[in-house]
Design an enzyme around this catalytic site. Structure first.
Site, PDB file in Angstrom:
ATOM      1  N   GLY A  46      38.036  22.323  34.856  1.00  0.00           N
ATOM      2  CA  GLY A  46      37.004  21.557  34.178  1.00  0.00           C
ATOM      3  C   GLY A  46      36.740  22.176  32.824  1.00  0.00           C
ATOM      4  O   GLY A  46      37.067  23.343  32.591  1.00  0.00           O
ATOM      5  N   GLN A  51      32.269  24.351  25.454  1.00  0.00           N
ATOM      6  CA  GLN A  51      33.282  25.391  25.632  1.00  0.00           C
ATOM      7  C   GLN A  51      34.376  25.319  24.575  1.00  0.00           C
ATOM      8  O   GLN A  51      35.146  26.265  24.427  1.00  0.00           O
ATOM      9  CB  GLN A  51      33.904  25.301  27.024  1.00  0.00           C
ATOM     10  CG  GLN A  51      32.934  25.661  28.134  1.00  0.00           C
ATOM     11  CD  GLN A  51      33.615  25.589  29.467  1.00  0.00           C
ATOM     12  OE1 GLN A  51      33.710  24.527  30.062  1.00  0.00           O
ATOM     13  NE2 GLN A  51      34.107  26.727  29.938  1.00  0.00           N
ATOM     14  N   CYS A  92      34.848  31.132  35.218  1.00  0.00           N
ATOM     15  CA  CYS A  92      34.590  30.238  34.099  1.00  0.00           C
ATOM     16  C   CYS A  92      35.492  30.628  32.932  1.00  0.00           C
ATOM     17  O   CYS A  92      35.660  31.818  32.653  1.00  0.00           O
ATOM     18  CB  CYS A  92      33.124  30.341  33.685  1.00  0.00           C
ATOM     19  SG  CYS A  92      32.673  29.260  32.307  1.00  0.00           S
ATOM     20  N   LEU A  93      36.044  29.632  32.275  1.00  0.00           N
ATOM     21  CA  LEU A  93      36.904  29.893  31.121  1.00  0.00           C
ATOM     22  C   LEU A  93      36.147  30.583  29.988  1.00  0.00           C
ATOM     23  O   LEU A  93      36.751  31.247  29.158  1.00  0.00           O
ATOM     24  CB  LEU A  93      37.526  28.584  30.612  1.00  0.00           C
ATOM     25  CG  LEU A  93      38.474  27.874  31.582  1.00  0.00           C
ATOM     26  CD1 LEU A  93      38.892  26.515  31.025  1.00  0.00           C
ATOM     27  CD2 LEU A  93      39.686  28.739  31.894  1.00  0.00           C
ATOM     28  N   HIS A 134      29.211  22.578  37.927  1.00  0.00           N
ATOM     29  CA  HIS A 134      29.520  23.663  36.994  1.00  0.00           C
ATOM     30  C   HIS A 134      29.558  23.140  35.554  1.00  0.00           C
ATOM     31  O   HIS A 134      28.963  23.730  34.653  1.00  0.00           O
ATOM     32  CB  HIS A 134      30.865  24.296  37.379  1.00  0.00           C
ATOM     33  CG  HIS A 134      31.288  25.420  36.502  1.00  0.00           C
ATOM     34  ND1 HIS A 134      31.249  26.731  36.903  1.00  0.00           N
ATOM     35  CD2 HIS A 134      31.782  25.440  35.236  1.00  0.00           C
ATOM     36  CE1 HIS A 134      31.695  27.505  35.926  1.00  0.00           C
ATOM     37  NE2 HIS A 134      32.028  26.735  34.893  1.00  0.00           N
ATOM     38  N   GLU A 135      30.249  22.007  35.346  1.00  0.00           N
ATOM     39  CA  GLU A 135      30.372  21.464  33.990  1.00  0.00           C
ATOM     40  C   GLU A 135      29.050  20.902  33.479  1.00  0.00           C
ATOM     41  O   GLU A 135      28.706  21.065  32.305  1.00  0.00           O
ATOM     42  CB  GLU A 135      31.483  20.410  33.926  1.00  0.00           C
ATOM     43  CG  GLU A 135      32.867  20.933  34.299  1.00  0.00           C
ATOM     44  CD  GLU A 135      33.282  22.216  33.595  1.00  0.00           C
ATOM     45  OE1 GLU A 135      32.916  22.429  32.417  1.00  0.00           O
ATOM     46  OE2 GLU A 135      33.980  23.029  34.238  1.00  0.00           O
ATOM     47  N   HIS A 138      26.976  23.586  32.117  1.00  0.00           N
ATOM     48  CA  HIS A 138      27.335  23.903  30.717  1.00  0.00           C
ATOM     49  C   HIS A 138      26.583  22.994  29.749  1.00  0.00           C
ATOM     50  O   HIS A 138      26.101  23.455  28.716  1.00  0.00           O
ATOM     51  CB  HIS A 138      28.839  23.718  30.477  1.00  0.00           C
ATOM     52  CG  HIS A 138      29.664  24.907  30.813  1.00  0.00           C
ATOM     53  ND1 HIS A 138      29.584  26.086  30.103  1.00  0.00           N
ATOM     54  CD2 HIS A 138      30.599  25.095  31.762  1.00  0.00           C
ATOM     55  CE1 HIS A 138      30.449  26.960  30.611  1.00  0.00           C
ATOM     56  NE2 HIS A 138      31.067  26.381  31.621  1.00  0.00           N
TER      57      HIS A 138
END
Length: 168
Positions: A46, A51, A92-93, A134-135, A138
């Site tokens: 995702g 991000q 997480c990226l 999660h997204e 963000h």
């Protein structure tokens, strides 16, 4: 085009995000394609616009390995959650190398717009629910570092990150 992924402490990860309007501008359409290329290259599941340093209310869910075609969520909001929760290790990226246990509702319902601006409602109680939460976090300026119940891997990397709960 592969975009650089913003990592904590990048301020863009904590910025308020602008809602997307329809019809989509050509720059947003290009961003969607770039986000898809970026999440694939990063081996992610995702990716939210903040991000990739864009303060926009949009996120990509990328679960092709689980048999789910990629899809975008524009202006998403969680409208219903189950009382039942599940605690799972997340990464997480934007916090590479750091993993921890995060407790989230097992089942959620999300309302958002699709690529055509049509309102969609998605309900899930498995992997899609987890990734959407999660997204959407963000997009609400919340990162997993803010939600960790326990760090499982990457403790040594934590000093360079700061939870919003650590700010005085």
């Amino acid at each position: 085009m592969i975009l650089p992924i913003a990592k904590l402490p990048a301020k863009v990860l904590r910025n308020k995000n602008e809602d997307i309007t329809f019809p989509l501008h050509k720059d947003i359409k290009k961003l969607v394609l770039d986000m898809l290329a970026t999440v694939k290259k990063a081996d992610g599941i995702g990716l939210a616009a903040p991000q990739v340093s864009k303060s926009l209310n949009m996120a990509l869910i990328y679960l092709e390995e689980s048999g789910v075609p990629p899809f975008m969520l524009f202006n998403p909001r969680i409208i219903k959650t189950s009382k039942e929760t599940v605690e799972i290790e997340e990464g997480c990226l934007s916090l590479p190398g750091v993993f921890g246990l995060v407790q989230r509702p097992k089942k959620i319902t999300v309302e958002a717009e699709d690529l055509d601006g049509k309102t969609i409602t998605l309900t899930d109680d498995e992997w899609i629910a987890r990734v959407m939460q999660h997204e959407i976090d963000h997009l609400n300026q919340t990162l997993i570092i803010d939600k960790f119940k326990k760090i499982t891997r990457g403790h040594e990397l934590l000093p360079k990150y700061q939870s919003k709960n650590d700010k005085k």
